[in-house]
Scaffold this motif. Structure first.
Motif, PDB file in Angstrom:
ATOM      1  N   CYS A  30     127.090  95.855  86.783  1.00 39.59           N
ATOM      2  CA  CYS A  30     128.250  95.002  86.482  1.00 39.59           C
ATOM      3  C   CYS A  30     128.318  93.749  87.338  1.00 39.59           C
ATOM      4  CB  CYS A  30     129.529  95.800  86.659  1.00 39.59           C
ATOM      5  SG  CYS A  30     129.723  96.377  88.381  1.00 39.59           S
ATOM      6  N   GLY A  31     127.560  93.709  88.461  1.00 37.24           N
ATOM      7  CA  GLY A  31     127.645  92.541  89.348  1.00 37.24           C
ATOM      8  C   GLY A  31     129.084  92.325  89.801  1.00 37.24           C
ATOM      9  N   PRO A  32     129.550  91.060  89.802  1.00 41.14           N
ATOM     10  CA  PRO A  32     130.903  90.773  90.286  1.00 41.14           C
ATOM     11  C   PRO A  32     131.987  91.014  89.241  1.00 41.14           C
ATOM     12  CG  PRO A  32     129.778  88.742  89.727  1.00 41.14           C
ATOM     13  CD  PRO A  32     128.788  89.837  89.479  1.00 41.14           C
ATOM     14  N   TRP A  88     112.646  94.550  95.310  1.00 43.57           N
ATOM     15  CA  TRP A  88     113.301  93.265  95.590  1.00 43.57           C
ATOM     16  C   TRP A  88     114.818  93.315  95.433  1.00 43.57           C
ATOM     17  CZ3 TRP A  88     116.258  91.110  91.838  1.00 43.57           C
ATOM     18  CH2 TRP A  88     116.020  91.522  90.526  1.00 43.57           C
ATOM     19  N   PHE A  89     115.294  94.130  94.468  1.00 43.50           N
ATOM     20  CA  PHE A  89     116.740  94.135  94.196  1.00 43.50           C
ATOM     21  C   PHE A  89     117.515  94.887  95.282  1.00 43.50           C
ATOM     22  CE2 PHE A  89     114.407  97.200  91.611  1.00 43.50           C
ATOM     23  CZ  PHE A  89     114.895  98.391  92.119  1.00 43.50           C
ATOM     24  N   ASP A  90     116.773  95.576  96.196  1.00 42.90           N
ATOM     25  CA  ASP A  90     117.439  96.251  97.306  1.00 42.90           C
ATOM     26  C   ASP A  90     117.794  95.292  98.435  1.00 42.90           C
ATOM     27  OD1 ASP A  90     117.373  98.997  96.367  1.00 42.90           O
ATOM     28  OD2 ASP A  90     115.198  98.876  96.565  1.00 42.90           O
ATOM     29  N   PHE A 141     127.955  94.061  98.125  1.00 41.29           N
ATOM     30  CA  PHE A 141     128.520  92.707  98.184  1.00 41.29           C
ATOM     31  C   PHE A 141     129.125  92.318  96.830  1.00 41.29           C
ATOM     32  CE2 PHE A 141     127.611  88.259  97.012  1.00 41.29           C
ATOM     33  CZ  PHE A 141     128.498  87.614  97.863  1.00 41.29           C
ATOM     34  N   LEU A 142     128.403  92.619  95.742  1.00 38.77           N
ATOM     35  CA  LEU A 142     128.889  92.228  94.405  1.00 38.77           C
ATOM     36  C   LEU A 142     130.069  93.094  93.975  1.00 38.77           C
ATOM     37  CD1 LEU A 142     125.455  91.509  92.678  1.00 38.77           C
ATOM     38  CD2 LEU A 142     127.143  89.839  93.441  1.00 38.77           C
ATOM     39  N   LEU A 143     130.022  94.384  94.327  1.00 39.75           N
ATOM     40  CA  LEU A 143     131.158  95.244  93.985  1.00 39.75           C
ATOM     41  C   LEU A 143     132.417  94.828  94.753  1.00 39.75           C
ATOM     42  CD1 LEU A 143     129.466  98.754  93.772  1.00 39.75           C
ATOM     43  CD2 LEU A 143     130.533  97.494  91.891  1.00 39.75           C
ATOM     44  N   MET A 153     124.245  93.550  80.616  1.00 37.17           N
ATOM     45  CA  MET A 153     124.347  92.127  80.282  1.00 37.17           C
ATOM     46  C   MET A 153     123.611  91.241  81.291  1.00 37.17           C
ATOM     47  SD  MET A 153     126.480  92.024  77.583  1.00 37.17           S
ATOM     48  CE  MET A 153     127.606  90.635  77.506  1.00 37.17           C
ATOM     49  N   TYR A 154     123.166  90.083  80.794  1.00 33.80           N
ATOM     50  CA  TYR A 154     122.623  89.014  81.638  1.00 33.80           C
ATOM     51  C   TYR A 154     121.411  89.512  82.435  1.00 33.80           C
ATOM     52  CZ  TYR A 154     122.983  85.277  85.256  1.00 33.80           C
ATOM     53  OH  TYR A 154     122.738  84.258  86.139  1.00 33.80           O
ATOM     54  N   THR A 155     120.427  89.969  81.688  1.00 29.06           N
ATOM     55  CA  THR A 155     119.137  90.385  82.257  1.00 29.06           C
ATOM     56  C   THR A 155     119.288  91.353  83.431  1.00 29.06           C
ATOM     57  OG1 THR A 155     118.350  88.181  81.648  1.00 29.06           O
ATOM     58  CG2 THR A 155     116.832  89.545  82.880  1.00 29.06           C
TER      59      THR A 155
HETATM   60  C1  LIG Z   1     121.719  89.320  86.980  1.00 30.61           C
HETATM   61  S1  LIG Z   1     122.936  90.389  87.629  1.00 30.61           S
HETATM   62  C2  LIG Z   1     123.930  90.684  86.197  1.00 30.61           C
HETATM   63  C3  LIG Z   1     125.344  91.115  86.504  1.00 30.61           C
HETATM   64  C4  LIG Z   1     126.248  91.403  85.308  1.00 30.61           C
HETATM   65  N1  LIG Z   1     125.651  92.331  84.363  1.00 30.61           N
HETATM   66  C5  LIG Z   1     126.662  90.149  84.585  1.00 30.61           C
HETATM   67  O1  LIG Z   1     126.525  90.084  83.362  1.00 30.61           O
HETATM   68  O2  LIG Z   1     127.164  89.230  85.234  1.00 30.61           O
HETATM   69  C6  LIG Z   1     122.045  91.901  87.839  1.00 30.61           C
HETATM   70  C7  LIG Z   1     122.837  93.006  88.518  1.00 30.61           C
HETATM   71  O3  LIG Z   1     122.051  94.190  88.574  1.00 30.61           O
HETATM   72  C8  LIG Z   1     122.361  94.875  89.779  1.00 30.61           C
HETATM   73  N2  LIG Z   1     121.245  95.791  90.077  1.00 30.61           N
HETATM   74  C9  LIG Z   1     119.990  95.452  90.413  1.00 30.61           C
HETATM   75  N3  LIG Z   1     119.237  96.550  90.557  1.00 30.61           N
HETATM   76  C10 LIG Z   1     120.043  97.602  90.295  1.00 30.61           C
HETATM   77  C11 LIG Z   1     119.815  99.012  90.288  1.00 30.61           C
HETATM   78  N4  LIG Z   1     118.625  99.521  90.557  1.00 30.61           N
HETATM   79  N5  LIG Z   1     120.854  99.813  89.957  1.00 30.61           N
HETATM   80  C12 LIG Z   1     122.092  99.303  89.700  1.00 30.61           C
HETATM   81  N6  LIG Z   1     122.335  97.959  89.723  1.00 30.61           N
HETATM   82  C13 LIG Z   1     121.326  97.128  89.999  1.00 30.61           C
HETATM   83  C14 LIG Z   1     122.528  93.766  90.782  1.00 30.61           C
HETATM   84  O4  LIG Z   1     123.238  94.184  91.920  1.00 30.61           O
HETATM   85  C15 LIG Z   1     123.268  92.715  89.949  1.00 30.61           C
HETATM   86  O5  LIG Z   1     124.632  92.888  90.026  1.00 30.61           O
END
Ligand SMILES: C[S@@+](CC[C@H](N)C(=O)[O-])C[C@H]1O[C@@H](n2cnc3c(N)ncnc32)[C@H](O)[C@@H]1O
Length: 255
Positions: free
Chosen positions: A55-57, A9-11, A79-81, A117-119
């Motif tokens: 790191c997300g955004p 799903w995260f892809d 997109f987030l990077l 961070m943040y699940t």
């Molecule tokens: C809920 S967000 C949290 C973002 C950031 N840690 C924060 O505290 O705002 C989860 C992040 O995990 C990244 N992500 C999901 N699956 C991943 C994977 N397999 N490898 C690296 N990043 C992943 C997503 O792109 C997203 O930016």
């Protein structure tokens, strides 16, 4: 060379793009400055080299870089990077941004502190992949280095989640409504979430799921990956972890 992996799903990049305004509200961004400061203090982290995993955004990477940490930030979602890069530029923060999967990124012994961070942990259909992520975090740390993992606490969910929960969030800027529902499955080991975005009368559905860990389960996972001195907290102020705390924060050390 890495073997091709099945898509999960995260892809789905459009999930992160469409849900961005709800996941990364102005308040959530604002909270990151104090949360990262508290996380560093709670971990009693020494040294300046930090890995912000998933790191997300750049919510956490940017305030840390502004405080003088040398931050490497890893995420799979372009997109987030891209968002992170432009936010960092605007606030004149220097961060090393890397597009990579958390199951792959390893730079042995390079970091004093690793943050998740943040699940951002527990995403994989194969639960052994979570263990691989912990092993990578361990490899990335220098001896004595610390990691901080912040996820939703299973004990809190057990007390507060009915089979299905509906919630309505409004994003006035884009005139969008979000209906959220959650349910627990797989022998109470995972939560499945459905987010329905309604914009101009049209609905789009996004589904995702992740493994939920109890305090003890996360402790055990960290220990089996090789960490020591695992401590649990319920928030970044250092409140003890328990069924009344929404968040589960684990701090662990590399021997
Ligand atoms: C809920 S967000 C949290 C973002 C950031 N840690 C924060 O505290 O705002 C989860 C992040 O995990 C990244 N992500 C999901 N699956 C991943 C994977 N397999 N490898 C690296 N990043 C992943 C997503 O792109 C997203 O930016």
């Amino acid at each position: 060379m890495n073997r091709p992996r099945k898509k999960e799903w995260f892809d789905n990049d459009s999930l992160w793009r469409e849900l961005y305004p709800f996941m990364f509200s102005a308040k959530r961004f604002a909270d990151a400055a104090s949360e990262t400061k508290q996380a560093v203090a709670l971990a009693k982290a020494r040294g300046k080299s930090v890995l912000d995993l998933c790191c997300g955004p750049g919510r956490c990477s940017i305030p840390l870089a502004k405080r003088g940490f040398a931050v490497t930030a890893v995420d799979r979602t372009k997109f987030l990077l891209d968002k992170a890069r432009s936010l960092a530029k605007r606030s004149r923060a220097r961060v090393e941004w890397i597009q990579a999967d958390m199951r792959d990124f390893v730079r042995p012994g390079a970091f004093d502190l690793v943050l998740s961070m943040y699940t951002s942990f527990g995403y994989f259909d194969n639960k052994e992949d979570d263990l691989q992520v912990l092993r990578n975090i361990l490899a990335n740390l220098r001896p004595g280095g610390k990691c901080v993992i912040e996820v939703a606490g299973k004990e809190f969910l057990a007390r507060n989640l009915n089979a299905t929960k509906h919630e309505l969030l409004l994003n006035s800027t884009r005139n969008t409504r979000l209906v959220r529902s959650e349910e627990i499955f797989d022998d109470w080991s995972r939560v499945r979430t459905e987010w329905i975005l309604i914009r101009d009368g049209r609905a789009k559905t996004f589904r995702f799921h992740f493994t939920i860990y109890s305090g003890q389960e996360l402790k055990d996972r960290l220990a089996s990956a090789g960490f020591i001195n695992v401590k649990l907290y319920g928030n970044f102020e250092g409140e003890p972890y328990g069924p009344a705390t929404k968040r589960l924060i684990a701090i662990a050390q590399k021997p």
